[in-house]
Scaffold this active site. Structure first.
Site, PDB file in Angstrom:
ATOM      1  N   HIS A   1       0.813  -1.221   0.000  1.00  0.00           N
ATOM      2  CA  HIS A   1       0.000   0.000   0.000  1.00  0.00           C
ATOM      3  C   HIS A   1       0.848   1.273   0.000  1.00  0.00           C
ATOM      4  CE1 HIS A   1      -3.697  -2.136   0.339  1.00  0.00           C
ATOM      5  NE2 HIS A   1      -3.444  -2.613   1.536  1.00  0.00           N
TER       6      HIS A   1
ATOM      7  N   ASP B   1      -2.873 -10.559  -2.430  1.00  0.00           N
ATOM      8  CA  ASP B   1      -3.474 -10.014  -1.214  1.00  0.00           C
ATOM      9  C   ASP B   1      -4.930  -9.636  -1.502  1.00  0.00           C
ATOM     10  OD1 ASP B   1      -2.267  -8.586   1.538  1.00  0.00           O
ATOM     11  OD2 ASP B   1      -4.076  -7.616   0.773  1.00  0.00           O
TER      12      ASP B   1
ATOM     13  N   HIS C   1      -6.464  -7.066  -0.554  1.00  0.00           N
ATOM     14  CA  HIS C   1      -6.547  -5.625  -0.789  1.00  0.00           C
ATOM     15  C   HIS C   1      -5.672  -5.253  -1.984  1.00  0.00           C
ATOM     16  CE1 HIS C   1      -7.200  -6.209   3.628  1.00  0.00           C
ATOM     17  NE2 HIS C   1      -8.255  -5.472   3.339  1.00  0.00           N
TER      18      HIS C   1
ATOM     19  N   ASP D   1      -4.847 -12.813   3.150  1.00  0.00           N
ATOM     20  CA  ASP D   1      -6.075 -12.354   3.782  1.00  0.00           C
ATOM     21  C   ASP D   1      -7.323 -12.513   2.917  1.00  0.00           C
ATOM     22  OD1 ASP D   1      -4.868 -10.492   2.154  1.00  0.00           O
ATOM     23  OD2 ASP D   1      -4.949  -8.848   3.595  1.00  0.00           O
TER      24      ASP D   1
END
Length: 313
Positions: free
Chosen positions: A125, A162, A164, A245
């Site tokens: 991120h 991931d 996200h 995740d």
């Protein structure tokens, strides 16, 4: 040639405070899982400390200075509502970058076939000028830039599974055709980026998945979109932002993968790396917040990296 496992004790000392999902217990779960007898074949190395100049391959000097200026002498400091630093966070971040760059150096030298870097803080991120989403510096993006700058590569693929979207990695390379960025992620979800319409200069392949997506739909999307894109790109190195995740047990999102899915996609990426990149794969830990699911998923992932030996000529 071996599979590397690169870690460092300082990763456990990046303290995000009580109740924070990205805590040191995550890394303890990973280390416990990989202490099993089946992983005795891993070659284990400690991550070196990267020089701050290495961060400048991706990040602005302003961002780097701002992060280190925010490191407290005691207690915690919030860079944003989610991203926490404590006294040893800066050192942990430098060793995380050192881990992935060492892994690239080792696989490029042929002293290891592939590598898994168990690092904290995560990275995908972190944008060139912004820390966010638990991430200070973008470990995998820096590894890609390092491979291009120092190993003479022309094509590096980054695969991000991931849950996200890796907005930071996308921001770093959205105008760089030497890097293919392929991401599967829940959408819409944090951080709000990752639409299929975000294609960069033809080098971004975003595969947004609705909440509730399970194994069959996930594998179909990867088979139909992600794998052909990587195959067509013919990468000389495959990097993985390995977030776990999207597991059905994870509390921070709503996809429904299992550890078997992580083993499957790892095996598929290893095959493509064998075909185009002399088997060179470097993976770095990103998310994964249910400890039991994280341990099982990392084990499935690393098991397939070790099994990569079967593909050697």
């Amino acid at each position: 040639m071996t599979t590397l496992y690169i870690g460092h004790p300082v990763f456990l000392r990046h303290d995000t405070g009580p109740g924070h999902p990205e805590g040191s217990v995550r890394l303890s779960a990973v280390e416990t899982a990989l202490a099993a007898p089946e992983f005795q074949g891993l070659r284990r190395l400690q991550a070196p400390r990267a020089e701050t100049a290495r961060l400048e391959l991706v990040h602005s000097k302003r961002h780097i200075e701002r992060v280190f200026a925010a490191i407290p002498q005691t207690g915690h400091h919030f860079l944003d509502a989610d991203t926490v630093v404590s006294p040893e966070s800066g050192e942990a971040a430098l060793h995380a970058v050192g881990a992935v760059c060492l892994a690239v150096d080792e696989v490029m030298a042929g002293t290891a076939r592939n590598a898994f870097c168990a690092v904290r803080p995560p990275g995908h991120h972190a944008e060139p000028d912004t820390a966010m989403g638990f991430c200070l510096f973008n470990n995998v993006a820096i590894a890609a830039a390092h491979a291009l700058a120092n190993h003479g590569l022309k094509r590096v693929a980054i695969v991000d599974f991931d849950v996200h979207h890796g907005n930071g990695t996308q921001a770093a390379f959205r105008r760089n055709p030497a890097v293919l960025y392929v991401s599967t992620h829940q959408y819409p979800w944090y951080p709000g980026t990752g639409s299929a319409k975000e294609t960069g200069v033809g080098n971004l392949v975003n595969i947004p998945l609705p909440a509730g997506t399970g194994s069959a739909a996930y594998r179909r999307a990867v088979t139909d979109i992600a794998l052909p894109a990587i195959d067509n790109f013919r990468p000389e190195l495959v990097l993985i932002s390995a977030g776990f995740d999207a597991h059905r047990d994870d509390p921070l999102a709503d996809l429904a993968l299992t550890e078997d899915d992580y083993g499957w996609i790892t095996a598929e990426l290893v095959k493509l790396a064998d075909l185009h990149a002399r088997g060179r794969v470097v993976s770095a830990l990103e998310g994964g917040y249910d400890l039991n699911a994280l341990g099982r998923s990392v084990a499935a992932h690393v098991r397939e990296l070790l099994a990569d030996r079967r593909f050697q000529s």
